[in-house]
Design an enzyme around this catalytic site. Structure first.
Site, mmCIF file in Angstrom:
data_model
loop_
_atom_site.group_PDB
_atom_site.id
_atom_site.type_symbol
_atom_site.label_atom_id
_atom_site.label_comp_id
_atom_site.label_asym_id
_atom_site.label_seq_id
_atom_site.Cartn_x
_atom_site.Cartn_y
_atom_site.Cartn_z
ATOM 1 N N ASP A 1 20.424 35.302 73.218
ATOM 2 C CA ASP A 1 20.150 33.809 73.232
ATOM 3 C C ASP A 1 19.491 33.776 71.820
ATOM 4 O OD1 ASP A 1 19.314 31.347 73.979
ATOM 5 O OD2 ASP A 1 17.515 31.741 75.005
ATOM 6 N N ALA B 1 15.875 41.347 66.044
ATOM 7 C CA ALA B 1 16.738 41.778 67.062
ATOM 8 C C ALA B 1 17.807 42.946 66.514
ATOM 9 C CB ALA B 1 17.615 40.672 67.878
ATOM 10 N N GLN C 1 9.218 29.996 60.752
ATOM 11 C CA GLN C 1 9.917 28.708 60.862
ATOM 12 C C GLN C 1 8.881 27.587 61.336
ATOM 13 O OE1 GLN C 1 12.796 29.554 63.951
ATOM 14 N NE2 GLN C 1 11.333 30.352 65.168
ATOM 15 N N HIS D 1 20.860 27.538 80.179
ATOM 16 C CA HIS D 1 20.437 28.910 80.628
ATOM 17 C C HIS D 1 21.012 29.444 81.653
ATOM 18 C CE1 HIS D 1 17.254 27.861 77.711
ATOM 19 N NE2 HIS D 1 17.305 28.843 77.231
#
Length: 547
Positions: free
Chosen positions: A402, A384, A275, A307
């Site tokens: 996250d 993931a 990215q 967070h």
């Protein structure tokens, strides 16, 4: 890929007086025409993929953008094929003119699309949708021009040697499809990583105009009048000049456009294997902002609020071993490490470049508390979903998800029932899973779809939200610089096996002192989230995504 205009039936007089006067043997001439078909097909597919890729990056939702581009282009190609019937008597001149226009439009399309997004994206009103309108306009125009190519090439190849329609169509289709294959593979594996989207489109346009001009001026110049030859030469040289000038200035253009989007405080801008990563601020007292593919992922003003809300409710029970999915910026790891009982933190991040930046950039590493210098933190690079498939079962007390918002097409599988089933398998019996599920107030249907999906995977959920989202950029799938469209809350879900998890913060000795989140605020956030509940939603799966 496209339907050519059928040649005249046997016995019907052709629209041209006789065989073309060629400077080469007929066999060589046919080969050159088919080679041009090959090159033009490759260029056409690159234009198509470039529009899809850039629109997905600028506008979001790659499935929608691909559907719009493909459907509009295929429709326009059919119209272009019909329109080309009128050019049959002047096939050589028509083909040369079409290639010059196609090279100019296709080569400059990425520049124009990015310019409209960068300089008019924050004007509001109709201008906010400028990139969408321009995407349709380019898809329509390029499709019309591509659709007109093959019927004219069909006439040109018949000019060399008259043959049965089936044989001519088979030859043209073979060259067209093979060229499309080469263009389709060259774009993601060669052009995009080496040259970027803007330069790739410009070079493709240059190749396109050279191929078309060389075929007509070199092979079929006898079919053109002197005036037509000079006009075509001037047009091709002009197009090449425009494309070459744009290629020389593309870095300055990209820098100016980036400043128009992010402001003049851009400190880091790089393209990783995954990215685009941009960092603004972080020096001289200015807050740091981290953008991934144009979407705000870390805001220095609100990073602690986000967070703390994501991590600490999940740490109220056993938390010896913690898994963080995503979170390559290190900020979730920073919050986890504030609990001294943590023995190991595994971070699974798809982009190794983000992790390197989180380690090396002074401002970002200071913001994450130099989390990656802690020996308890272990980083695994990978997707993931695939990593969880091989993760040992019943290993982690806490799993922190996250990840980017579920509304982004590339993230949909990371919010699926299958994904949460894998995460559940990785949890210990009393383990907890914390999920970032996007803004509640702006997209309640998406948020509650995540909740439904978690429950379908066998988990019990406790939804909550926190407010105070920094305005300026939307964190969701539609990237915009318009401050009015930026959501002002985050939605979270705490999930566990067996009983529904209790939303609470650690108290007493060893509990970290939080700066923004309190027990009262957490309970209030749970009530506020519950008030937005949307019922009757289905779970999102890999084969039936619902975001």
């Amino acid at each position: 890929m496209i339907d050519p205009h059928a040649p005249a039936p046997p016995g019907a007089p052709p629209p041209w007086p006789g065989p073309a006067r060629l400077p080469v043997r007929p066999g060589t001439g046919r080969f050159l025409v088919l080679a041009c078909v090959f090159v033009c097909a490759a260029c056409g597919l690159v234009y198509e993929l470039e529009l899809v890729a850039l629109a997905s990056y600028l506008i979001g939702d790659s499935v929608t953008q691909a559907s719009v581009v493909l459907s509009v282009m295929v429709f326009a190609m059919g119209i272009g094929s019909l329109v080309a019937k009128r050019l049959r008597p002047r096939a050589a001149a028509g083909f040369g003119a079409i290639e010059a226009v196609l090279a100019l439009v296709g080569g400059c399309s990425a520049l124009a699309l990015y310019a409209v997004f960068a300089w008019t994206g924050d004007w509001g009103g109709i201008w906010a949708d400028g990139p969408r309108y321009l995407l349709v306009a380019f898809s329509l125009t390029i499709g019309l021009l591509i659709g007109a190519e093959v019927p004219l090439l069909m006439e040109l190849i018949q000019r060399i040697r008259r043959q049965d329609a089936g044989g001519a169509v088979a030859d043209l289709f073979a060259a067209d499809y093979v060229g499309a294959l080469v263009g389709g593979l060259a774009f993601p594996f060669l052009l995009l990583p080496l040259l970027g989207q803007l330069t790739s489109a410009l070079i493709t346009g240059a190749v396109n105009v050279v191929a078309g001009g060389a075929l007509v001026l070199g092979l079929f110049r006898g079919d053109l009048t002197r005036r037509a030859r000079w006009l075509l030469v001037i047009a091709n040289v002009t197009v090449l000049g425009v494309l070459a000038s744009a290629a020389v200035l593309v870095d300055d253009f990209e820098r100016a456009a980036r400043h128009a989007v992010y402001g003049r405080d851009v400190r880091v801008a790089l393209q990783t294997d995954v990215q685009e990563v941009v960092i603004t601020g972080g020096t001289h007292g200015r807050p740091l902002d981290l953008f991934l593919d144009g979407r705000l992922r870390v805001s220095g003003q609100d990073a602690r609020r986000y967070h703390e809300a994501l991590v600490h409710p999940a740490m109220s029970g056993e938390h010896t071993r913690v898994l963080i999915l995503g979170g390559g910026d290190g900020l979730a790891a920073r919050e986890v490490l504030r609990h001294p009982e943590v023995h190991r933190v595994d971070v699974v991040e798809v982009d190794a470049g983000v992790v390197r930046l989180a380690r090396s950039d002074p401002a970002l590493s200071e913001l994450n508390g130099h989390a990656y210098d802690d020996t308890r933190v272990h980083v695994m690079t990978g997707d993931a979903f695939h990593w969880l498939r091989g993760a040992p079962p019943a290993t982690y007390d806490v799993v922190i998800s996250d990840l980017p918002d579920p509304g982004i097409t590339a993230s949909t599988k990371l919010y699926s029932q299958e994904f949460y089933a894998l995460a559940r398998r990785a949890l210990t019996r009393h383990g907890r899973l914390a999920v970032h599920a996007g803004p509640v107030s702006a997209r309640p249907r998406v948020f509650w779809t995540v909740d439904t999906t978690l429950r379908a995977a066998g988990l019990r959920t406790a939804p909550y939200r926190v407010t105070g989202h920094d305005s300026g950029f939307a964190s969701g799938p539609d990237r915009t610089a318009g401050p009015t469209r930026a959501p002002h809350d985050w939605g979270f879900l705490l999930a566990g096996q067996g009983e529904r998890p209790v939303l609470r913060l650690r108290q007493g000795q060893g509990a970290p002192r939080l700066g923004t989140l309190t027990q009262v605020g957490l309970v209030a956030g749970a009530r506020a989230a519950e008030g937005t509940r949307v019922g009757g939603l289905g779970a999102s799966t890999l084969v039936h995504p619902r975001y």
